[in-house]
Scaffold this motif. Structure first.
Motif, mmCIF file in Angstrom:
data_model
loop_
_atom_site.group_PDB
_atom_site.id
_atom_site.type_symbol
_atom_site.label_atom_id
_atom_site.label_comp_id
_atom_site.label_asym_id
_atom_site.label_seq_id
_atom_site.Cartn_x
_atom_site.Cartn_y
_atom_site.Cartn_z
ATOM 1 N N ALA A 167 0.813 -1.224 -0.027
ATOM 2 C CA ALA A 167 -0.020 -0.043 -0.099
ATOM 3 C C ALA A 167 0.805 1.106 0.036
ATOM 4 N N LYS A 168 1.882 1.178 0.692
ATOM 5 C CA LYS A 168 2.933 2.415 0.991
ATOM 6 C C LYS A 168 3.460 2.570 -0.561
ATOM 7 N N ALA A 169 3.846 1.512 -1.216
ATOM 8 C CA ALA A 169 4.653 1.434 -2.460
ATOM 9 C C ALA A 169 3.411 2.249 -3.553
ATOM 10 N N LEU A 170 2.489 1.896 -3.566
ATOM 11 C CA LEU A 170 1.237 2.280 -4.411
ATOM 12 C C LEU A 170 1.100 3.793 -3.955
ATOM 13 N N ASP A 171 1.112 4.191 -2.738
ATOM 14 C CA ASP A 171 0.901 5.624 -2.455
ATOM 15 C C ASP A 171 2.165 6.441 -2.747
ATOM 16 N N LEU A 172 3.251 6.027 -2.754
ATOM 17 C CA LEU A 172 4.468 6.719 -3.371
ATOM 18 C C LEU A 172 4.679 6.747 -4.820
ATOM 19 N N LEU A 173 3.996 5.698 -5.514
ATOM 20 C CA LEU A 173 3.980 5.721 -6.786
ATOM 21 C C LEU A 173 2.891 6.831 -7.394
ATOM 22 N N ALA A 174 1.824 6.822 -6.717
ATOM 23 C CA ALA A 174 0.748 8.037 -7.092
ATOM 24 C C ALA A 174 1.411 9.377 -6.710
ATOM 25 N N LYS A 175 2.266 9.486 -5.731
ATOM 26 C CA LYS A 175 2.719 10.854 -5.474
ATOM 27 C C LYS A 175 3.795 11.345 -6.666
ATOM 28 N N LEU A 176 4.552 10.141 -6.892
ATOM 29 C CA LEU A 176 5.366 10.502 -8.160
ATOM 30 C C LEU A 176 4.889 10.928 -9.634
ATOM 31 N N ALA A 177 3.593 10.042 -9.668
ATOM 32 C CA ALA A 177 2.909 10.354 -11.078
ATOM 33 C C ALA A 177 2.274 11.747 -10.983
ATOM 34 N N GLU A 178 2.029 12.363 -9.820
ATOM 35 C CA GLU A 178 1.631 13.762 -10.035
ATOM 36 C C GLU A 178 2.441 14.558 -10.802
ATOM 37 N N PHE A 179 3.981 14.371 -10.786
ATOM 38 C CA PHE A 179 4.924 15.081 -11.192
ATOM 39 C C PHE A 179 5.065 14.919 -12.703
ATOM 40 N N GLY A 180 4.631 13.599 -12.978
ATOM 41 C CA GLY A 180 5.030 13.201 -14.600
ATOM 42 C C GLY A 180 3.664 13.583 -15.429
ATOM 43 N N ALA A 181 2.413 13.779 -14.750
ATOM 44 C CA ALA A 181 1.288 14.030 -15.458
ATOM 45 C C ALA A 181 0.455 15.235 -14.579
ATOM 46 N N PRO A 182 -0.057 16.101 -15.511
ATOM 47 C CA PRO A 182 -1.025 16.882 -14.815
ATOM 48 C C PRO A 182 -1.924 16.554 -13.962
ATOM 49 N N LYS A 183 -2.202 17.206 -12.802
ATOM 50 C CA LYS A 183 -3.243 16.563 -11.965
ATOM 51 C C LYS A 183 -4.499 17.284 -12.435
ATOM 52 N N LEU A 184 -5.816 16.422 -12.479
ATOM 53 C CA LEU A 184 -6.922 16.955 -12.910
ATOM 54 C C LEU A 184 -7.760 17.393 -11.658
#
Length: 102
Positions: free
Chosen positions: A56-73
């Protein structure tokens, strides 16, 4: 000059230079460290020496990194009220085809 009339500055829709450069820097950093990020996420998810597995923590970290690679809707909700409820309108329009055939 009329009140509220703005002069100067950048044109509407022009990206902020600092924001654009920051996003480029973060994207470049993530691209250069893709293998490391993958390894780190696996270590968090699967655990290892003295590391408790935490998918769950790994998924949370991945989601946080994704915010920098793609615009937040942004999320928005359309609501009406008792006096002005929202209405859905469906319209079908018949138009002639370009070649003149119907």
């Amino acid at each position: 000059m009329a009140k509220g009339f703005k002069t100067g500055g950048r044109a509407a829709g022009t990206p902020n230079k600092a924001t654009t450069e920051f996003r480029h820097t973060i994207t470049s950093l993530l691209e250069k460290n893709a293998a490391n990020v993958d390894l780190w996420l696996q270590q968090v998810a699967l655990g290892g020496d003295d590391i408790k597995p935490d998918p769950a923590k790994a998924l949370d970290l991945l989601a946080k990194l994704a915010e920098f690679g793609a615009p937040k809707l942004s999320r928005s909700e359309l609501v009406g009220d008792d006096e002005n409820p929202l209405q859905t309108v469906t319209r079908i329009e018949l138009v002639p085809m370009r070649d003149g055939k119907n």
